[in-house]
Design a protein around this motif. Structure first.
Motif, short mmCIF file in Angstrom:
data_model
loop_
_atom_site.label_atom_id
_atom_site.label_comp_id
_atom_site.label_asym_id
_atom_site.label_seq_id
_atom_site.Cartn_x
_atom_site.Cartn_y
_atom_site.Cartn_z
N GLY A 98 0.82 -1.20 0.00
CA GLY A 98 0.00 0.00 0.00
C GLY A 98 0.85 1.25 0.00
O GLY A 98 2.07 1.20 -0.12
N ALA A 99 0.18 2.39 0.18
CA ALA A 99 0.88 3.66 0.17
C ALA A 99 0.07 4.71 0.92
O ALA A 99 -1.14 4.60 1.05
N LEU A 100 0.78 5.70 1.41
CA LEU A 100 0.18 6.91 1.94
C LEU A 100 0.46 8.01 0.94
O LEU A 100 1.56 8.12 0.42
N GLN A 101 -0.55 8.83 0.66
CA GLN A 101 -0.37 9.93 -0.28
C GLN A 101 -0.88 11.22 0.36
O GLN A 101 -1.83 11.19 1.13
N ILE A 102 -0.23 12.32 0.03
CA ILE A 102 -0.76 13.63 0.37
C ILE A 102 -1.35 14.19 -0.91
O ILE A 102 -0.66 14.31 -1.93
N LEU A 103 -2.64 14.49 -0.88
CA LEU A 103 -3.35 15.08 -2.01
C LEU A 103 -3.66 16.52 -1.68
O LEU A 103 -3.96 16.85 -0.53
N VAL A 104 -3.63 17.39 -2.69
CA VAL A 104 -4.02 18.78 -2.51
C VAL A 104 -5.16 19.09 -3.46
O VAL A 104 -5.09 18.78 -4.65
N ASP A 105 -6.22 19.68 -2.92
CA ASP A 105 -7.35 20.15 -3.72
C ASP A 105 -6.91 21.47 -4.36
O ASP A 105 -6.63 22.44 -3.65
N THR A 106 -6.79 21.51 -5.68
CA THR A 106 -6.25 22.69 -6.35
C THR A 106 -7.20 23.88 -6.32
O THR A 106 -6.79 25.00 -6.60
N GLU A 107 -8.46 23.66 -5.96
CA GLU A 107 -9.40 24.79 -5.86
C GLU A 107 -9.39 25.43 -4.48
O GLU A 107 -9.57 26.63 -4.35
N THR A 108 -9.18 24.62 -3.44
CA THR A 108 -9.23 25.15 -2.07
C THR A 108 -7.87 25.19 -1.39
O THR A 108 -7.70 25.91 -0.40
N GLY A 109 -6.91 24.39 -1.86
CA GLY A 109 -5.60 24.30 -1.23
C GLY A 109 -5.56 23.35 -0.04
O GLY A 109 -4.52 23.16 0.57
N VAL A 110 -6.70 22.74 0.31
CA VAL A 110 -6.77 21.83 1.44
C VAL A 110 -5.97 20.56 1.13
O VAL A 110 -6.07 20.01 0.05
N ASN A 111 -5.16 20.13 2.12
CA ASN A 111 -4.36 18.90 2.01
C ASN A 111 -5.13 17.74 2.63
O ASN A 111 -5.77 17.90 3.68
N TYR A 112 -5.04 16.58 2.00
CA TYR A 112 -5.68 15.36 2.51
C TYR A 112 -4.63 14.27 2.57
O TYR A 112 -3.72 14.23 1.75
N ILE A 113 -4.78 13.35 3.53
CA ILE A 113 -3.96 12.16 3.57
C ILE A 113 -4.82 11.01 3.08
O ILE A 113 -5.97 10.86 3.50
N ASN A 114 -4.29 10.26 2.14
CA ASN A 114 -5.01 9.18 1.48
C ASN A 114 -4.23 7.89 1.68
O ASN A 114 -3.03 7.86 1.48
N THR A 115 -4.93 6.85 2.12
CA THR A 115 -4.30 5.53 2.24
C THR A 115 -4.88 4.62 1.18
O THR A 115 -6.09 4.63 0.95
N VAL A 116 -4.02 3.88 0.53
CA VAL A 116 -4.47 2.94 -0.50
C VAL A 116 -3.72 1.63 -0.30
O VAL A 116 -2.56 1.62 0.10
N GLY A 117 -4.40 0.53 -0.55
CA GLY A 117 -3.74 -0.76 -0.40
C GLY A 117 -4.65 -1.89 -0.81
O GLY A 117 -5.69 -1.68 -1.43
N GLU A 118 -4.25 -3.08 -0.44
CA GLU A 118 -5.02 -4.27 -0.78
C GLU A 118 -6.23 -4.37 0.13
O GLU A 118 -6.13 -4.74 1.29
N GLY A 119 -7.40 -4.03 -0.39
CA GLY A 119 -8.62 -4.19 0.36
C GLY A 119 -8.96 -3.05 1.31
O GLY A 119 -9.92 -3.14 2.05
N TYR A 120 -8.19 -1.99 1.32
CA TYR A 120 -8.54 -0.87 2.18
C TYR A 120 -8.19 0.44 1.49
O TYR A 120 -7.34 0.51 0.62
N ALA A 121 -8.88 1.49 1.89
CA ALA A 121 -8.61 2.84 1.39
C ALA A 121 -9.26 3.82 2.35
O ALA A 121 -10.26 3.49 3.00
N GLY A 122 -8.72 4.99 2.43
CA GLY A 122 -9.30 6.01 3.29
C GLY A 122 -8.74 7.37 2.95
O GLY A 122 -7.64 7.48 2.41
N ILE A 123 -9.50 8.40 3.28
CA ILE A 123 -9.04 9.77 3.04
C ILE A 123 -9.57 10.65 4.17
O ILE A 123 -10.69 10.45 4.65
#
Length: 74
Positions: free
Chosen positions: A27-52
């Motif tokens: 899996g991985a952890l990602q930092i995503l940025v909303d280009t309209e608001t600038g808000v940062n999110y942490i996203n988890t992705v992997g085998e059978g799970y995901a979350g933001i």
């Protein structure tokens, strides 16, 4: 015949990615940025799970990036 459309900027961009094989399996952890608001999110992705969720600073405030930190050249 076909009009050229302006390419829209992606709403979300990945600014950081970290693989986490040893901790959570594949899996991985990602930092995503909303280009309209600038808000940062942490996203988890992997085998059978995901979350933001919004990324918080040490005071519990939502992390907001200025546009210069995530704008990409087209």
């Amino acid at each position: 015949m076909f009009e050229k459309k302006d390419k829209k900027r992606d709403r979300f961009v990945v600014t950081h990615e970290q693989r986490i094989e040893k901790t959570f399996g594949l899996g991985a952890l990602q930092i995503l940025v909303d280009t309209e608001t600038g808000v940062n999110y942490i996203n988890t992705v992997g085998e059978g799970y995901a979350g933001i969720t919004p990324l918080l600073d040490s005071n519990g405030n939502v992390v907001v990036s200025p546009p210069s930190e995530y704008e990409t050249e087209e």
